[in-house]
Design an enzyme around this catalytic site. Structure first.
Site, short mmCIF file in Angstrom:
data_model
loop_
_atom_site.label_atom_id
_atom_site.label_comp_id
_atom_site.label_asym_id
_atom_site.label_seq_id
_atom_site.Cartn_x
_atom_site.Cartn_y
_atom_site.Cartn_z
N CYS A 1 110.31 -2.61 45.72
CA CYS A 1 109.94 -3.41 44.55
C CYS A 1 109.41 -4.79 44.93
CB CYS A 1 111.16 -3.55 43.65
SG CYS A 1 110.72 -4.00 41.95
N ASP B 1 122.41 -2.74 39.63
CA ASP B 1 122.12 -3.90 40.48
C ASP B 1 123.35 -4.80 40.59
OD1 ASP B 1 120.69 -5.77 41.97
OD2 ASP B 1 119.06 -5.97 40.52
#
Length: 195
Positions: free
Chosen positions: A6, A122
């Site tokens: 990412c 996360d």
């Protein structure tokens, strides 16, 4: 092991991620050191083959803003990071894109609970790149979920063993500085995630 790289912003790093076998590539279109415009994301994604998912990453933007940026950039996936309500996912479902919900471990950890296709779990401060107790989620998430937060080539194998995710997602762990990716780190991360 499904691997998402990412926060890419340079063609060489996009090429490296594709060549090294990434399953998905994320382009950040929200406030961040990694932010790119929808137009820049479109340029970068033009070289990504169809079997690699291109993902637009958003945090806090309205569904209308997300929709416009997604269509302008040609992304095939949409990641909503943080406390987006269920309605935001519902409002984007008609696009037929892969929807990704990114949350911390205190959220609803059932993949699909918000009509998403993939779930990213996360760190407590999502997007911070901070390590956390990955083993805390072991056995809790359901469906297709990716582990994120503090992952790097040096620890991704341990994190996978601790949490047993379906996939992993990395951004700052393959950087030399905030927003500055490194091709060698990208290759090493993907190799380490798939021993």
């Amino acid at each position: 092991m499904y691997v998402k790289i990412c926060g890419l912003s340079e063609p060489e790093h996009v090429a490296t991620a594709v060549e090294a076998g990434a399953d998905a590539i994320g382009f950040v279109m929200t406030r961040s050191p990694r932010q790119v415009t929808p137009e820049r994301a479109a340029e970068l994604a033009a070289a990504v083959p169809a079997h690699v998912l291109t993902v637009g990453v958003f945090r806090g933007e309205s569904p209308e803003t997300v929709r416009a940026a997604t269509l302008a950039s040609g992304m095939r996936g949409i990641q909503l990071h943080g406390k987006h309500p269920h309605g935001d996912f519902t409002a984007l479902k008609d696009l037929g894109h892969t929807l990704i919900r990114a949350v911390d471990a205190k959220a609803d950890l059932r993949c699909g609970a918000y009509d998403e296709d993939l779930l990213i779990i996360d760190a407590p401060r999502p997007g911070s790149g901070e390590s956390w107790d990955w083993s805390a989620v072991r056995g809790h998430p359901s469906g297709h979920w990716l582990l994120a937060g503090g992952l790097a080539p040096s620890n991704v194998a341990d994190a996978i063993a601790a949490a047993e995710p379906w996939g992993v997602d990395v951004s700052s762990g393959v950087e030399l500085a905030p927003g500055v990716k490194d091709s060698d780190l990208i290759r090493r991360f993907i190799t380490a995630a798939r021993p």
